[in-house]
Scaffold this motif. Sequence first.
Motif, PDB file in Angstrom:
ATOM      1  N   LEU A  27       1.678  -8.031  -7.235  1.00  0.00           N
ATOM      2  CA  LEU A  27       0.802  -7.798  -6.091  1.00  0.00           C
ATOM      3  C   LEU A  27       1.571  -7.295  -4.871  1.00  0.00           C
ATOM      4  O   LEU A  27       1.126  -6.378  -4.178  1.00  0.00           O
ATOM      5  N   GLY A  28       2.744  -7.855  -4.603  1.00  0.00           N
ATOM      6  CA  GLY A  28       3.531  -7.426  -3.455  1.00  0.00           C
ATOM      7  C   GLY A  28       3.944  -5.973  -3.557  1.00  0.00           C
ATOM      8  O   GLY A  28       3.878  -5.220  -2.568  1.00  0.00           O
ATOM      9  N   ILE A  29       4.381  -5.559  -4.736  1.00  0.00           N
ATOM     10  CA  ILE A  29       4.773  -4.161  -4.947  1.00  0.00           C
ATOM     11  C   ILE A  29       3.561  -3.248  -4.802  1.00  0.00           C
ATOM     12  O   ILE A  29       3.631  -2.193  -4.152  1.00  0.00           O
ATOM     13  N   LYS A  30       2.431  -3.649  -5.381  1.00  0.00           N
ATOM     14  CA  LYS A  30       1.214  -2.833  -5.276  1.00  0.00           C
ATOM     15  C   LYS A  30       0.775  -2.679  -3.828  1.00  0.00           C
ATOM     16  O   LYS A  30       0.337  -1.602  -3.408  1.00  0.00           O
ATOM     17  N   ARG A  31       0.922  -3.726  -3.042  1.00  0.00           N
ATOM     18  CA  ARG A  31       0.563  -3.633  -1.619  1.00  0.00           C
ATOM     19  C   ARG A  31       1.489  -2.660  -0.883  1.00  0.00           C
ATOM     20  O   ARG A  31       1.045  -1.893  -0.037  1.00  0.00           O
ATOM     21  N   MET A  32       2.774  -2.714  -1.201  1.00  0.00           N
ATOM     22  CA  MET A  32       3.724  -1.793  -0.559  1.00  0.00           C
ATOM     23  C   MET A  32       3.421  -0.349  -0.952  1.00  0.00           C
ATOM     24  O   MET A  32       3.459   0.558  -0.106  1.00  0.00           O
ATOM     25  N   LEU A  33       3.104  -0.101  -2.225  1.00  0.00           N
ATOM     26  CA  LEU A  33       2.761   1.252  -2.663  1.00  0.00           C
ATOM     27  C   LEU A  33       1.507   1.751  -1.955  1.00  0.00           C
ATOM     28  O   LEU A  33       1.431   2.923  -1.562  1.00  0.00           O
ATOM     29  N   ALA A  34       0.517   0.868  -1.776  1.00  0.00           N
ATOM     30  CA  ALA A  34      -0.710   1.254  -1.070  1.00  0.00           C
ATOM     31  C   ALA A  34      -0.415   1.561   0.393  1.00  0.00           C
ATOM     32  O   ALA A  34      -0.946   2.529   0.956  1.00  0.00           O
ATOM     33  N   GLN A  35       0.436   0.754   1.018  1.00  0.00           N
ATOM     34  CA  GLN A  35       0.809   1.002   2.409  1.00  0.00           C
ATOM     35  C   GLN A  35       1.543   2.333   2.538  1.00  0.00           C
ATOM     36  O   GLN A  35       1.299   3.103   3.467  1.00  0.00           O
ATOM     37  N   ASP A  36       2.434   2.603   1.597  1.00  0.00           N
ATOM     38  CA  ASP A  36       3.160   3.877   1.605  1.00  0.00           C
ATOM     39  C   ASP A  36       2.181   5.042   1.506  1.00  0.00           C
ATOM     40  O   ASP A  36       2.295   6.028   2.239  1.00  0.00           O
ATOM     41  N   HIS A  37       1.206   4.935   0.624  1.00  0.00           N
ATOM     42  CA  HIS A  37       0.208   5.999   0.461  1.00  0.00           C
ATOM     43  C   HIS A  37      -0.579   6.207   1.758  1.00  0.00           C
ATOM     44  O   HIS A  37      -0.724   7.345   2.237  1.00  0.00           O
ATOM     45  N   ARG A  38      -1.069   5.120   2.336  1.00  0.00           N
ATOM     46  CA  ARG A  38      -1.872   5.219   3.562  1.00  0.00           C
ATOM     47  C   ARG A  38      -1.073   5.784   4.733  1.00  0.00           C
ATOM     48  O   ARG A  38      -1.614   6.511   5.569  1.00  0.00           O
ATOM     49  N   ALA A  39       0.186   5.453   4.810  1.00  0.00           N
ATOM     50  CA  ALA A  39       1.009   5.907   5.938  1.00  0.00           C
ATOM     51  C   ALA A  39       1.095   7.423   6.022  1.00  0.00           C
ATOM     52  O   ALA A  39       1.221   7.976   7.118  1.00  0.00           O
ATOM     53  N   TYR A  40       1.002   8.105   4.889  1.00  0.00           N
ATOM     54  CA  TYR A  40       1.153   9.561   4.871  1.00  0.00           C
ATOM     55  C   TYR A  40      -0.172  10.316   4.920  1.00  0.00           C
ATOM     56  O   TYR A  40      -0.192  11.539   4.809  1.00  0.00           O
ATOM     57  N   LEU A  41      -1.277   9.614   5.146  1.00  0.00           N
ATOM     58  CA  LEU A  41      -2.573  10.272   5.315  1.00  0.00           C
ATOM     59  C   LEU A  41      -2.709  10.764   6.755  1.00  0.00           C
ATOM     60  O   LEU A  41      -2.016  10.295   7.659  1.00  0.00           O
ATOM     61  N   ASP A  42      -3.633  11.697   6.973  1.00  0.00           N
ATOM     62  CA  ASP A  42      -3.909  12.160   8.331  1.00  0.00           C
ATOM     63  C   ASP A  42      -4.284  10.985   9.215  1.00  0.00           C
ATOM     64  O   ASP A  42      -5.019  10.080   8.801  1.00  0.00           O
TER      65      ASP A  42
END
Length: 121
Positions: A27-42
């Motif tokens: 879960l912790g890794i999945k949350r970090m991956l989701a945060q990484d994805h969101r950070a690079y959105l407009d």
Amino acid sequence: MSTGKSHEAWVRERAELQERYQARANLGIKRMLAQDHRAYLDGALSATTKELLGLVASMVLRCDDCIHYHLANCVDAGYSREQLLDAFEIAQLVGGTITIPHLRRALVLLEELLPEAGDAL
């Protein structure tokens, strides 16, 4: 970049490894991956500006895999050779001479991604 692999081979390997990584992630890794994805959105900054920031940060932190990822995304976003070389200059200024080997490899990749860039290298 330093592996001698083509960009296409790198993309295939990264996709395979990312799929395996995500399949086994807690879960912790999945949350970090989701945060990484969101950070690079407009957002207040465009996604393309954020990619350029990611490229410079990756160069300063000397992560070849990250440099490859962000450089390819910057090329896909339409950044020109001249714009990318300006970003390389900022990365070298901030990161110091220790970034030079990574910048050399990034220039080789840039030549592969934008073949017309080879004349300036």
